[in-house]
Design a protein around this motif. Structure first.
Motif, PDB file in Angstrom:
ATOM      1  N   ILE A  31       0.833  -1.210   0.000  1.00  0.00           N
ATOM      2  CA  ILE A  31       0.000   0.000   0.000  1.00  0.00           C
ATOM      3  C   ILE A  31       0.860   1.250   0.000  1.00  0.00           C
ATOM      4  O   ILE A  31       0.562   2.232  -0.669  1.00  0.00           O
ATOM      5  CB  ILE A  31      -0.943   0.001   1.215  1.00  0.00           C
ATOM      6  N   SER A  98      -4.215   3.266   0.275  1.00  0.00           N
ATOM      7  CA  SER A  98      -4.603   2.827  -1.065  1.00  0.00           C
ATOM      8  C   SER A  98      -5.968   3.384  -1.459  1.00  0.00           C
ATOM      9  O   SER A  98      -6.796   2.677  -2.026  1.00  0.00           O
ATOM     10  CB  SER A  98      -4.649   1.291  -1.123  1.00  0.00           C
ATOM     11  N   GLN A  99      -6.190   4.638  -1.116  1.00  0.00           N
ATOM     12  CA  GLN A  99      -7.436   5.339  -1.459  1.00  0.00           C
ATOM     13  C   GLN A  99      -8.657   4.664  -0.842  1.00  0.00           C
ATOM     14  O   GLN A  99      -9.769   4.776  -1.389  1.00  0.00           O
ATOM     15  CB  GLN A  99      -7.591   5.449  -2.984  1.00  0.00           C
TER      16      GLN A  99
END
Length: 111
Positions: A31, A98-99
């Motif tokens: 990530i 990771s959004q």
């Protein structure tokens, strides 16, 4: 798709401590940067702290010297150690990577 699950929130008196955990469903090494955010009632969500794979950390001015972010790439978990808590630290705390956002964990600092 990565899933993030926070835990460790609760009610604490001013001056107390809590340690939040954020468990990821995948290897957090993949990530990269992981962060803790918080949102107080009626306020915008704000960055509290972030940490890179290499361990570089960044903190909001309001928590410097009191909060410590760390990560365990073996357990795929990111932590937020919160000391000397103040009533203004009351908020829902979210993990992000990771959004993806976790569901949040409530922290209430009150006597």
């Amino acid at each position: 798709q990565v899933q993030l699950v926070e835990s460790g929130g609760g009610l604490v008196q001013p001056g107390g401590s809590l340690k939040l955990s954020c468990a990821a469903s995948i290897r957090i090494f993949s990530i990269g940067v992981m962060g803790w955010y918080r949102q107080a009632p009626g306020k915008e969500r704000e960055l509290v702290a972030s940490i890179s794979n290499g361990g570089t950390t960044n903190y909001a001015d309001s928590v410097k010297g009191r909060f410590t972010i760390s990560r365990d790439n073996v357990r795929n978990t990111v932590y937020l150690q919160m000391n000397s808590l103040k009533p203004e630290d009351t908020a829902v705390y979210y993990c992000r990577g990771s959004q993806t956002w976790g569901q949040g964990t409530q922290v209430i600092v009150s006597s």
